[in-house]
Motif scaffolding. Structure first.
Motif, PDB file in Angstrom:
ATOM      1  N   GLN A  40     -83.747  38.970 -95.735  1.00  0.00           N
ATOM      2  CA  GLN A  40     -83.333  37.850 -94.897  1.00  0.00           C
ATOM      3  C   GLN A  40     -82.306  38.317 -93.872  1.00  0.00           C
ATOM      4  O   GLN A  40     -81.407  39.087 -94.175  1.00  0.00           O
ATOM      5  N   VAL A  65     -79.489  37.007 -92.427  1.00  0.00           N
ATOM      6  CA  VAL A  65     -78.615  35.872 -92.714  1.00  0.00           C
ATOM      7  C   VAL A  65     -77.838  35.391 -91.495  1.00  0.00           C
ATOM      8  O   VAL A  65     -77.365  34.258 -91.470  1.00  0.00           O
ATOM      9  N   GLU A  66     -77.729  36.224 -90.473  1.00  0.00           N
ATOM     10  CA  GLU A  66     -77.014  35.814 -89.268  1.00  0.00           C
ATOM     11  C   GLU A  66     -77.790  34.779 -88.452  1.00  0.00           C
ATOM     12  O   GLU A  66     -77.224  34.126 -87.585  1.00  0.00           O
ATOM     13  N   PRO A 120     -84.166  30.345 -91.398  1.00  0.00           N
ATOM     14  CA  PRO A 120     -84.506  31.379 -92.376  1.00  0.00           C
ATOM     15  C   PRO A 120     -85.550  32.350 -91.808  1.00  0.00           C
ATOM     16  O   PRO A 120     -86.719  32.007 -91.680  1.00  0.00           O
TER      17      PRO A 120
END
Length: 156
Positions: free
Chosen positions: A55, A57-58, A62
């Motif tokens: 992933q 995440v930034e 998603p």
């Protein structure tokens, strides 16, 4: 591996940047939406193994990515992205990276400058948080490749 000058933009990605730059600023978002519709689905061998996906995440939405480096002397890279259809900006960025980098030698991708997302000319049309998401996708790809290259260079 092919020798690539540091901070070089591969031709395939340079063409995409040129396409964005050739448009009026107001039309660039539409081009990004077109890219979002062309992001390929994950192949079954990756879709069935979610542990292969990382992933980003930034990103606000998603988004997940995976890559594979082949055994050729150039270490060509296959990229895979998973981003929801209801996140067209994220999907568009993923598709730009996919179309601009997929299939290239690892050295060429590692040499891509970090400011490529800014070169699309979308910084006034898209929030800084979303722009950071694309930068994070590119950074994640380069980091994973750098880790892979280190492993390949270690003596057996």
């Amino acid at each position: 591996m092919t020798a690539t000058p540091e901070n070089a933009v591969p031709d395939s990605l340079a063409e995409i940047i040129d396409d964005f730059q050739a448009m009026e600023e107001s039309d660039r978002l539409e081009l990004l939406l077109e890219f979002s519709r062309s992001l390929p689905e994950l192949p079954t061998e990756i879709a069935d193994r979610p542990e292969l996906l990382e992933q980003v995440v930034e990103c606000q939405s998603p988004v997940f990515l995976s890559l594979d480096v082949d055994d050729s002397p150039e270490h060509r890279v296959s990229l895979f992205f998973k981003a929801p259809p209801e996140a067209p900006t994220t999907r568009g960025f993923a598709s730009v990276l996919y179309e601009g980098l997929n299939g290239l030698p690892a050295a060429d991708i590692l040499a891509v400058p970090a400011d490529v997302p800014d070169r699309l000319g979308l910084t006034r049309a898209i929030t800084p948080l979303r722009m950071r998401g694309m930068s994070a996708m590119l950074g994640r790809i380069k980091r994973r490749l750098a880790q892979h290259e280190k492993l390949a260079q270690q003596p057996a």
